[in-house]
Write a protein that holds these residues in place. Sequence first.
Motif, PDB file in Angstrom:
ATOM      1  N   SER A  34       0.832  -1.214   0.000  1.00  0.00           N
ATOM      2  CA  SER A  34       0.000   0.000   0.000  1.00  0.00           C
ATOM      3  C   SER A  34       0.860   1.255   0.000  1.00  0.00           C
ATOM      4  O   SER A  34       0.562   2.223  -0.714  1.00  0.00           O
ATOM      5  N   ASN A  37       2.474   1.605  -3.457  1.00  0.00           N
ATOM      6  CA  ASN A  37       1.472   2.034  -4.435  1.00  0.00           C
ATOM      7  C   ASN A  37       1.129   3.511  -4.252  1.00  0.00           C
ATOM      8  O   ASN A  37       1.049   4.267  -5.231  1.00  0.00           O
ATOM      9  N   LEU A  38       0.946   3.905  -3.010  1.00  0.00           N
ATOM     10  CA  LEU A  38       0.563   5.283  -2.728  1.00  0.00           C
ATOM     11  C   LEU A  38       1.654   6.271  -3.146  1.00  0.00           C
ATOM     12  O   LEU A  38       1.398   7.231  -3.875  1.00  0.00           O
ATOM     13  N   GLN A  42       0.515   6.374  -7.137  1.00  0.00           N
ATOM     14  CA  GLN A  42      -0.605   7.313  -7.072  1.00  0.00           C
ATOM     15  C   GLN A  42      -0.139   8.764  -6.972  1.00  0.00           C
ATOM     16  O   GLN A  42      -0.651   9.627  -7.690  1.00  0.00           O
ATOM     17  N   GLN A 111      -9.637   8.795  -4.885  1.00  0.00           N
ATOM     18  CA  GLN A 111      -9.033   7.457  -4.780  1.00  0.00           C
ATOM     19  C   GLN A 111      -7.844   7.471  -3.815  1.00  0.00           C
ATOM     20  O   GLN A 111      -7.683   6.562  -3.003  1.00  0.00           O
ATOM     21  N   GLU A 115      -7.408   5.334  -0.384  1.00  0.00           N
ATOM     22  CA  GLU A 115      -6.248   4.465  -0.144  1.00  0.00           C
ATOM     23  C   GLU A 115      -5.515   4.846   1.143  1.00  0.00           C
ATOM     24  O   GLU A 115      -5.019   3.979   1.859  1.00  0.00           O
ATOM     25  N   GLU A 118      -7.581   3.430   3.974  1.00  0.00           N
ATOM     26  CA  GLU A 118      -7.389   1.973   4.040  1.00  0.00           C
ATOM     27  C   GLU A 118      -6.029   1.636   4.652  1.00  0.00           C
ATOM     28  O   GLU A 118      -5.920   0.711   5.460  1.00  0.00           O
TER      29      GLU A 118
END
Length: 129
Positions: A34, A37-38, A42, A111, A115, A118
């Motif tokens: 995560s 990805n962040l 992202q 989004q 995230e 989460e």
Amino acid sequence: MNGIFSFFPKSGIYNSIVSNNGMDLLKSKQIKASLINLYDYQYERYANMDNTVENKYHYQLLPIINKKMGFAENISKSPNPVLFEENYKELISECRNVHGILTSNRDLLIQISKEINELLELIRIELQK
């Protein structure tokens, strides 16, 4: 006309953790994934989109408003009606283009927010173990 607002994620601690192999200390593969990805996907994706909006605004939309429609000379006066009519279709086209990009930016920020929430929940669960 009132300026552009942007989101600037702070990544100094993340970069420090990554450069010092601090990710190896994390036991949760889900939290690692995560975070990566962040920060690596992202946030980078948003930065690219944000630059696109800024370029569109400064190099395509403002020249139409300022130069072609005559707002640059005196913002307190109404635009020249002839210049306004001559450039109206181009202005509408550019506005639609910028609106589409801004909508994509907004969706990406939603989004990203999701995230982050989460990820925070994953961290809370991990800390309770």
